[in-house]
Scaffold this motif. Structure first.
Motif, PDB file in Angstrom:
ATOM      1  N   SER A   1     -49.460  91.062  32.018  1.00 50.22           N
ATOM      2  CA  SER A   1     -48.695  91.748  30.969  1.00 50.22           C
ATOM      3  C   SER A   1     -47.218  91.673  31.328  1.00 50.22           C
ATOM      4  CB  SER A   1     -49.120  93.210  30.820  1.00 50.22           C
ATOM      5  OG  SER A   1     -48.749  93.970  31.961  1.00 50.22           O
ATOM      6  N   ILE A   2     -46.394  91.776  30.315  1.00 45.05           N
ATOM      7  CA  ILE A   2     -44.948  91.774  30.531  1.00 45.05           C
ATOM      8  C   ILE A   2     -44.292  92.587  29.416  1.00 45.05           C
ATOM      9  CG2 ILE A   2     -44.645  89.591  29.263  1.00 45.05           C
ATOM     10  CD1 ILE A   2     -42.378  88.954  31.296  1.00 45.05           C
ATOM     11  N   LYS A   3     -43.284  93.390  29.816  1.00 43.84           N
ATOM     12  CA  LYS A   3     -42.622  94.257  28.847  1.00 43.84           C
ATOM     13  C   LYS A   3     -41.167  94.432  29.256  1.00 43.84           C
ATOM     14  CE  LYS A   3     -42.773  98.987  26.994  1.00 43.84           C
ATOM     15  NZ  LYS A   3     -43.487 100.291  27.024  1.00 43.84           N
ATOM     16  N   GLN A   4     -40.270  94.249  28.312  1.00 43.92           N
ATOM     17  CA  GLN A   4     -38.850  94.472  28.602  1.00 43.92           C
ATOM     18  C   GLN A   4     -38.592  95.977  28.708  1.00 43.92           C
ATOM     19  OE1 GLN A   4     -35.600  94.090  25.563  1.00 43.92           O
ATOM     20  NE2 GLN A   4     -35.056  92.284  26.765  1.00 43.92           N
ATOM     21  N   ILE A   5     -37.990  96.402  29.828  1.00 41.75           N
ATOM     22  CA  ILE A   5     -37.708  97.829  29.990  1.00 41.75           C
ATOM     23  C   ILE A   5     -36.220  98.141  29.916  1.00 41.75           C
ATOM     24  CG2 ILE A   5     -39.802  98.283  31.295  1.00 41.75           C
ATOM     25  CD1 ILE A   5     -38.167  98.248  33.845  1.00 41.75           C
ATOM     26  N   ASP A   6     -35.366  97.119  30.012  1.00 45.29           N
ATOM     27  CA  ASP A   6     -33.939  97.329  29.779  1.00 45.29           C
ATOM     28  C   ASP A   6     -33.282  96.019  29.390  1.00 45.29           C
ATOM     29  OD1 ASP A   6     -30.906  97.540  30.809  1.00 45.29           O
ATOM     30  OD2 ASP A   6     -31.646  99.566  30.402  1.00 45.29           O
ATOM     31  N   LYS A   7     -32.734  95.994  28.182  1.00 44.75           N
ATOM     32  CA  LYS A   7     -32.116  94.771  27.658  1.00 44.75           C
ATOM     33  C   LYS A   7     -30.842  94.425  28.406  1.00 44.75           C
ATOM     34  CE  LYS A   7     -29.708  95.081  23.889  1.00 44.75           C
ATOM     35  NZ  LYS A   7     -28.342  94.601  24.289  1.00 44.75           N
ATOM     36  N   ASP A   8     -29.963  95.415  28.614  1.00 44.76           N
ATOM     37  CA  ASP A   8     -28.660  95.155  29.226  1.00 44.76           C
ATOM     38  C   ASP A   8     -28.789  94.683  30.669  1.00 44.76           C
ATOM     39  OD1 ASP A   8     -27.379  95.885  26.877  1.00 44.76           O
ATOM     40  OD2 ASP A   8     -27.291  98.001  27.449  1.00 44.76           O
TER      41      ASP A   8
END
Length: 300
Positions: A69-76
């Motif tokens: 699984s993979i999930k973005q937790i902070d864009k900046d």
């Protein structure tokens, strides 16, 4: 994706790919699943082996599809939560490991702390990443450095009554509540202990729109902010929203500089006065010498 001149397509075999609106292939139709991340204009892709990765909108593979699984937790900051075999870690946009995939949980449950206005359950104060391993909790920073070792029973304190709220964060000090055994304490984002783990509870109460923080120690209730600032002499570094008090710091620096200048001026004045005193002394000594000389001459 259409807003960015991109279009997700599906072939006759059920595989997904990406074309631009001119019909040019960006990503070939070879993925079992695909999800567009609008904030970073990337695609999370899943292979036939159920492994996931990240492909940029220019077809560059940013993160190889090697994770369950993979999930973005902070864009900046470009941080992603990834997992394999039910173990979690954090990597950056280049695929570099920030936190190794060896934790059973990363991030806290924000529903337990509804009154804390937690903006990102994975990243407290935009800096601290809570992790859990074998029912013990710790904290890392965004570079993977240890803030607190993985040895605590948890973060936050459940409210002791319905008239109060459970407490995790004290924004004025960029601090969080730490739980060990039957006691609680307060640590800041640098891992420094502000309040030792000796209090029986910590909670917040909101009255007339104002939020206050309280602790109980040996049956005595104390205001957390008042205790830290007036008893321990530790001043807040942020406002109630977590915004750093830069103005206060600037004023402190200005006052310090002014005081130093005044001190230097005083030292200069004292030095001049001392020099003047020394000159007067020398003059008086010279006059005394002349008197003695004159007296001796008269006696002769």
């Amino acid at each position: 994706a259409i807003l960015y001149n991109l279009m997700v397509v599906k072939d006759a075999n059920g595989y997904y790919g990406v074309y631009d609106l001119n019909g040019n292939t960006i990503i070939g139709e070879k993925y079992k699943n695909m999800k567009f991340i609008e904030s970073s204009q990337e695609f999370i892709v899943q292979t036939n082996e159920n492994k996931m990765g990240i492909i940029a909108s220019d077809s560059t593979t940013k993160i190889e599809p090697t994770y369950d699984s993979i999930k973005q937790i902070d864009k900046d900051l470009g941080l992603y939560l990834v997992s394999n075999d039910e173990r979690y870690g954090v990597i950056n946009g280049n695929g570099r490991t920030i936190i190794f995939l060896e934790y059973t949980q990363i991030g806290i449950d924000p529903d337990q702390f509804n009154n804390d206005d937690i903006k990102n359950q994975y990243l407290l104060y935009n800096r601290c990443i809570p992790v859990c391993q074998n029912d013990k909790w710790g904290m890392f920073d965004i570079n993977g450095n240890t803030i607190l070792p993985v040895e605590y029973d948890g973060f936050g304190c459940v409210a002791p009554s319905s008239a109060s709220s459970s407490l995790l964060l004290v924004p004025e000090y960029q601090a969080f509540v730490v739980h060990q055994g039957s006691y609680y304490g307060l640590y800041n984002t640098s891992g420094n202990e502000l309040i030792p783990i000796r209090v029986t509870d910590m909670y917040s109460v909101t009255s007339s729109g104002e939020k206050g923080y309280y602790l109980t120690y040996e049956g005595i209730t104390m205001d957390v902010i008042d205790y830290l600032s007036n008893t321990l002499g530790i001043q807040p570094i942020a406002d109630e929203n977590g915004e750093m008090l830069q103005t206060q710091n600037n004023n402190t620096n200005t006052n310090t500089q002014t005081t130093n200048n005044q001190t230097n001026n005083t030292e200069t004045t004292n030095t001049q006065s001392n020099n003047a005193g020394a000159t007067n002394t020398q003059t008086n000594n010279a006059e005394s010498s002349n008197t003695q000389v004159s007296a001796s001459t008269n006696n002769v």
